[in-house]
Design an enzyme around this catalytic site. Structure first.
Site, mmCIF file in Angstrom:
data_model
loop_
_atom_site.group_PDB
_atom_site.id
_atom_site.type_symbol
_atom_site.label_atom_id
_atom_site.label_comp_id
_atom_site.label_asym_id
_atom_site.label_seq_id
_atom_site.Cartn_x
_atom_site.Cartn_y
_atom_site.Cartn_z
ATOM 1 N N ARG A 16 0.800 -1.229 0.000
ATOM 2 C CA ARG A 16 0.000 0.000 0.000
ATOM 3 C C ARG A 16 0.834 1.281 0.000
ATOM 4 N NH1 ARG A 16 -3.952 -1.015 4.808
ATOM 5 N NH2 ARG A 16 -2.447 -2.666 5.272
ATOM 6 N N GLY A 105 8.339 -3.251 12.846
ATOM 7 C CA GLY A 105 9.141 -2.164 12.269
ATOM 8 C C GLY A 105 8.314 -1.037 11.698
ATOM 9 N N GLY A 142 -6.345 -7.200 15.055
ATOM 10 C CA GLY A 142 -6.721 -8.395 15.802
ATOM 11 C C GLY A 142 -7.477 -7.984 17.064
ATOM 12 N N GLU A 157 -7.903 -12.630 14.770
ATOM 13 C CA GLU A 157 -7.666 -11.738 13.632
ATOM 14 C C GLU A 157 -9.004 -11.358 12.997
ATOM 15 O OE1 GLU A 157 -4.667 -10.338 12.774
ATOM 16 O OE2 GLU A 157 -4.285 -11.210 14.742
ATOM 17 N N ARG A 318 23.277 24.470 6.251
ATOM 18 C CA ARG A 318 23.441 23.106 5.739
ATOM 19 C C ARG A 318 24.456 22.337 6.595
ATOM 20 N NH1 ARG A 318 25.053 24.008 -0.151
ATOM 21 N NH2 ARG A 318 25.360 21.760 0.007
ATOM 22 N N ARG A 425 38.742 46.163 -7.941
ATOM 23 C CA ARG A 425 37.796 46.956 -8.717
ATOM 24 C C ARG A 425 38.522 47.777 -9.783
ATOM 25 N NH1 ARG A 425 35.724 50.768 -4.510
ATOM 26 N NH2 ARG A 425 35.460 48.993 -3.149
#
Ligand code: UD1
Ligand code: MG
Length: 445
Positions: A16, A105, A142, A157, A318, A425
């Site tokens: 899914r 997990g 369940g 279940e 960063r 410059r």
């Protein structure tokens, strides 16, 4: 109390999610789902830790390896069910004599407190402890069926449940605790004679009762045990985690004036009396000292900010940005892998990468460290108290001495001595009356 091992199941299919990557590697709070579970297990002192993965899940094994040097990997040859998955990890517990906790997990928000509660329940006489919750929508979970004394009788279940059982809203989170050897023996008796044709871990409860063992279900809030099966679940888990992280930050003395707009990582560390304005994002690896101000629309990742630093609005820090005490990073400034030492100011529109900006130096608007030649990165060293005029390019490797001045618009390619002025410059010309003559000519056309 006996040692407690943990087995984390991560070998299921994750259809899914519609992803090329394993579900457990998707991130919330800047960390993979399985990382959160491993951290919870490690902080509860569960050891050994085994993660069950599917064959060829090299990305998961590499990630688990990076997260925890201690975790052991076990491969489940085929996804034949949660009971089968736990059995696949049993060889890693050869000779282990304590308790075993099974976690999923894809269920990342379980807390240390709840793990402790389960251990306590086990210590007070339960042979098997199951973590349950009252589900707003019990759906496919369940069902936890209790006996007349309130003990856990069995887990059914959803696919196998009758109408009465489906009406139960007290459901299984998937987290289970028991004696490792007892669980091993019970699992050996589990069959796949059910609607899904799978070896259910949950069947161990019914089998334990037959042997006269005591099973208990304890309850935790649903928010701790939501399982991530889809992108929508992932977003929901992220929102719940963010809520938790914001509350933790505020209770440790951080001001968040619009907490719902501040995004934190699980490892973000922020000192007290720091103020975070609305719409600030913390990627992984950020440590912020005390009394720091971070203004709106700033994005920080892998950065360290010392006390009293001021950052933003619209700053980008960063990895490797180290902002010293009282230093200031202003709007549209990007800092990467650079030390901005105490009291230095980079107030607007600059890029500082691979550099050191010495204490109290001042970097003008539009200053760029030209750190990359298309192949390598080079270092720019700017001394303490130096003043780099606006719109200057510092072509690295290059060193600007302490107290030196760089004239605006210079392109600096060579070292500048302490206290010197360097400028590249071209000289300014003036043609008196030119503009007036030009306009007069144009108005006749
Ligand atoms: C499981 C429980 C259910 C509980 C629910 C909570 C069983 C039989 N059912 O159902 O009681 O309410 O979780 O979310 O345990 N996995 C493997 N190998 C397998 C199958 C699964 O490693 O062969 C892993 C998955 O990666 C996942 C976990 O086990 O991390 C749960 O599997 P899943 O298929 O999601 O179980 P559910 O049907 O949700
Ligand atoms: Mg599930």
């Amino acid at each position: 109390m006996a040692a407690t091992a943990a087995i984390i199941l991560a070998a299921g299919q994750s259809k899914r999610m519609k992803s090329a990557h394993s579900k457990v590697l998707h991130e919330i709070g800047g960390r993979a789902l399985v990382h959160h579970v491993l951290v919870a297990c490690e902080s509860a002192g569960l050891s050994p830790l085994t993660v069950v993965i599917s064959p060829g899940a090299d990305d998961v094994s590499a990630a688990v390896h990076d997260i925890s040097g201690k975790a052991i990997l076990a491969v489940q040859s085929e996804p034949l069910g949660t009971g089968h998955a736990v059995q696949a990890a049993m060889p890693s517990l050869e000779g282990f004599d304590g308790d075993l906790m099974v976690l999923f997990g894809d269920t990342p928000l379980v807390t240390l407190e709840t793990i402790e509660k389960m251990k306590q329940s086990r210590a007070t006489g339960a042979d098997i402890v199951v973590l349950g919750f009252r589900a707003a929508d019990p759906a496919a979970y369940g069902r936890l069926v209790l006996d007349a004394d309130g003990a856990l009788d069995r887990i059914v279940e959803a696919k196998d449940a009758n109408a009465d059982e489906l009406a139960i809203d007290f459901v299984n989170s998937g987290v289970l605790l028991g004696d490792a050897n007892t669980l091993k023996n019970l699992l050996a008796a589990v069959t796949n004679n059910n609607a899904a044709g799978e070896y259910y871990l949950t069947d161990v409860v019914r089998l334990a009762r037959v042997q006269g063992l005591t099973c208990r279900a304890i309850e935790c809030p649903e928010d701790e045990v939501i399982g991530v099966n889809s992108r929508a679940d992932l977003a929901r888990a992220e929102a719940l985690l963010q809520g938790r992280l914001r509350t933790q930050a505020m209770s440790s003395g951080v001001t968040l004036s619009a907490p719902e707009t501040v995004f934190l990582s699980a490892d973000t560390k922020i000192g007290s009396d720091t103020t975070i304005a609305p719409h600030v994002v913390f990627g992984p690896g950020v440590t912020v000292g005390a009394g720091v101000t971070i203004k709106s629309f700033s994005h920080l990742e892998g950065a360290t900010l010392a006390d009293e630093a001021q950052v933003g609005p619209y700053a980008r820090l960063r990895p490797g940005a180290e902002i010293g005490a009282g230093a200031r990073i202003g709007n549209f400034v990007e800092v990467k892998k650079a030390q901005i030492e105490e009291g230095a100011k980079v107030s607007h529109l600059a890029y500082i990468g691979d550099a050191r900006v010495g204490a109290k130096a001042n970097i003008g608007a539009g200053v760029i460290t030209c750190n990359y030649d298309g192949f390598d990165k080079h270092f720019t060293d700017i001394g303490a108290g130096a003043f780099v005029g606006t719109n200057s390019s510092l072509v690295a490797p290059v060193k600007i001495g302490d107290g030196a001045y760089i004239g605006s618009g210079s392109v600096i390619t060579k070292a500048v001595e302490d206290d010197a002025l360097a400028l590249t410059r071209s000289e300014q010309k003036q043609i008196t009356g030119w503009a007036a003559k030009f306009r007069a000519r144009k108005s006749k056309d």
